[in-house]
Each structure stands twice: as structure tokens, then as C-alpha cells.
Scaffold this motif. Structure first.
Motif, mmCIF file in Angstrom:
data_model
loop_
_atom_site.group_PDB
_atom_site.id
_atom_site.type_symbol
_atom_site.label_atom_id
_atom_site.label_comp_id
_atom_site.label_asym_id
_atom_site.label_seq_id
_atom_site.Cartn_x
_atom_site.Cartn_y
_atom_site.Cartn_z
ATOM 1 N N VAL A 124 62.371 76.764 11.437
ATOM 2 C CA VAL A 124 61.514 75.774 10.799
ATOM 3 C C VAL A 124 61.120 76.360 9.449
ATOM 4 O O VAL A 124 60.373 77.328 9.374
ATOM 5 N N GLU A 125 61.656 75.780 8.383
ATOM 6 C CA GLU A 125 61.416 76.287 7.029
ATOM 7 C C GLU A 125 60.340 75.453 6.341
ATOM 8 O O GLU A 125 60.447 74.239 6.258
ATOM 9 N N GLY A 126 59.317 76.134 5.855
ATOM 10 C CA GLY A 126 58.286 75.479 5.067
ATOM 11 C C GLY A 126 58.602 75.647 3.591
ATOM 12 O O GLY A 126 59.039 76.715 3.160
ATOM 13 N N GLN A 142 54.756 79.580 4.519
ATOM 14 C CA GLN A 142 54.846 80.230 5.828
ATOM 15 C C GLN A 142 53.791 79.650 6.780
ATOM 16 O O GLN A 142 54.089 79.372 7.943
ATOM 17 N N LEU A 143 52.573 79.456 6.280
ATOM 18 C CA LEU A 143 51.511 78.870 7.101
ATOM 19 C C LEU A 143 51.866 77.445 7.531
ATOM 20 O O LEU A 143 51.573 77.036 8.659
ATOM 21 N N LEU A 163 61.981 78.317 18.446
ATOM 22 C CA LEU A 163 61.541 77.999 17.093
ATOM 23 C C LEU A 163 61.128 79.261 16.341
ATOM 24 O O LEU A 163 60.375 80.080 16.866
ATOM 25 N N ALA A 164 61.605 79.391 15.122
ATOM 26 C CA ALA A 164 61.248 80.529 14.274
ATOM 27 C C ALA A 164 60.766 79.996 12.925
ATOM 28 O O ALA A 164 61.551 79.397 12.177
ATOM 29 N N PRO A 165 59.481 80.196 12.589
ATOM 30 C CA PRO A 165 58.979 79.712 11.294
ATOM 31 C C PRO A 165 59.414 80.629 10.155
ATOM 32 O O PRO A 165 59.499 81.848 10.328
ATOM 33 N N GLN A 166 59.695 80.038 9.017
ATOM 34 C CA GLN A 166 60.062 80.816 7.830
ATOM 35 C C GLN A 166 59.548 80.108 6.585
ATOM 36 O O GLN A 166 59.865 78.950 6.352
ATOM 37 N N GLY A 167 58.749 80.819 5.802
ATOM 38 C CA GLY A 167 58.276 80.284 4.533
ATOM 39 C C GLY A 167 59.315 80.503 3.447
ATOM 40 O O GLY A 167 59.888 81.582 3.343
#
Length: 193
Positions: A124-126, A142-143, A163-167
Motif C-alpha cells: 500500500v503506497e501513500g 507513510q502515515l 499488507l505492507a505500507p510504504q510512503g
């Protein structure tokens, strides 16, 4: 052309038309903006089509016991992109999800939990627009990615290991000609291959 291939082609054409209707214009020398799912375009079937990755088809004459040919013949199926850009908006300088964003993420959760996507993990790219300092934009993006992951996991029951978050900060603008455009403040979901 199979109905599945035709359906994927129609979906891609509709998404491209949506981006064009939204007024996103590429900068001189830049490629066309990536398709953006927004509002009513964010449906479970559109997300499944955008995120599903089909395994490559082995050649008809390939042996199946550990033999993997170095060159595969071309397939008549289009490659699935495994990527969906969503217009999920946030208040200025905030990672708080709006009611509209939560409604969109409810649809995203249904798609991620569908049979066709059940075996995949996702990044999941912000993304942020370039206003403000680069390090602040990176932290904010990232937040925002983390807020999306937290909602999908804690409210909608998606398994956290999927799910892996990435800013991404403001490093990948969709509309560089209009830096403040909402398309630049988006969430992109990418299927892990």
C-alpha cells in the motif's frame, strides 16, 4: 477474444477514459497519467481486475517435471498490471481517513478478500503532492499508507501479513504539471509478485 479478455480490455479503456475526463494532462514529454479509480469507479470487480496477476501459461509442449523453458511463446492474454491507483483523499497535512475514504476502503477490503486475490500480498503506497518539505511529505505519505493498512486490518479484517505500507512522498507525481492536483495525493495498491 474471450469474454474475460474483452472484459479486461473494456475495463482498461474505461479507466483510461476516466483519467482523461478528470482533466489530468501529462507534462510535455511525459507519459499519459496512470488510470485512477475514484468514487463510483471503485468497485470490487474493477479492483479485482486491476490487482489480479495471472500465472504465466507454460507452452503446450512443455514438460511439467521441473523443466522450465528459457523462452515462453507470446500469449494472447494481456498481462495483468497488478496495480490500482485510488483517489483516497485526506485533509491537508493529515493522515486521518475521511468518511468517503473509509467507504472506498470497504470496497477495497471486499476485493482483497475475494477468492481471486486471496493468495496475494499487497504493498500500500501513500503519495503526497510536492507542497511542503520533502522529508515531511515522505513521513506524511507513510502515515497515510499506514492509516489505510490499519483500517483494512483492524476494521475490515484483512490479514496484516498481506499488507505492507510504504510512503513514497512526492516522488511519483501523476500530474506534475499541476503539483497540487488531488491525483498526486493518492494511495496505490500494488500486488506483490
Amino acid at each position: 477474444m474471450t469474454s474475460y479478455t474483452l472484459g479486461r480490455w473494456l475495463c482498461a479503456a474505461a479507466l483510461a477514459g476516466t483519467a482523461a475526463l478528470a482533466g489530468a494532462q501529462p507534462a510535455a514529454g511525459a507519459s499519459a497519467p496512470e488510470p485512477m479509480l475514484r468514487g463510483g469507479d471503485v468497485t470490487e470487480s474493477a479492483l479485482v481486475d486491476a490487482l489480479a496477476i495471472e500465472p504465466p501459461e507454460p507452452p503446450a509442449d512443455a514438460k511439467t517435471r521441473g523443466f522450465r523453458p528459457a523462452v515462453r511463446p507470446p500469449s494472447n492474454k494481456p498481462a495483468a498490471p497488478g496495480k490500482a491507483s485510488l483517489l483516497i483523499t485526506f485533509p491537508t497535512d493529515s493522515a486521518e481517513l475521511t468518511a468517503e475514504a473509509r467507504a472506498t476502503l470497504d470496497t477495497v477490503a471486499k476485493a482483497l478478500q475475494s477468492d481471486k486475490l486471496a493468495g496475494f500480498g499487497f504493498r500500500v503506497e501513500g503519495h503526497a503532492d510536492p507542497r511542503g518539505q520533502a522529508d515531511r511529505n515522505m513521513k506524511l505519505s507513510q502515515l497515510r499508507a499506514q492509516a489505510v493498512v490499519d483500517y483494512l486490518v483492524n476494521v475490515r479484517g484483512v490479514l496484516p501479513e498481506r499488507l505492507a505500507p510504504q510512503g513514497k512522498g512526492s516522488t511519483e507525481l501523476v500530474d506534475p504539471a499541476r503539483p497540487e492536483a488531488p491525483e498526486n495525493r493518492r494511495v496505490t495498491i500494488v500486488t506483490n509478485r
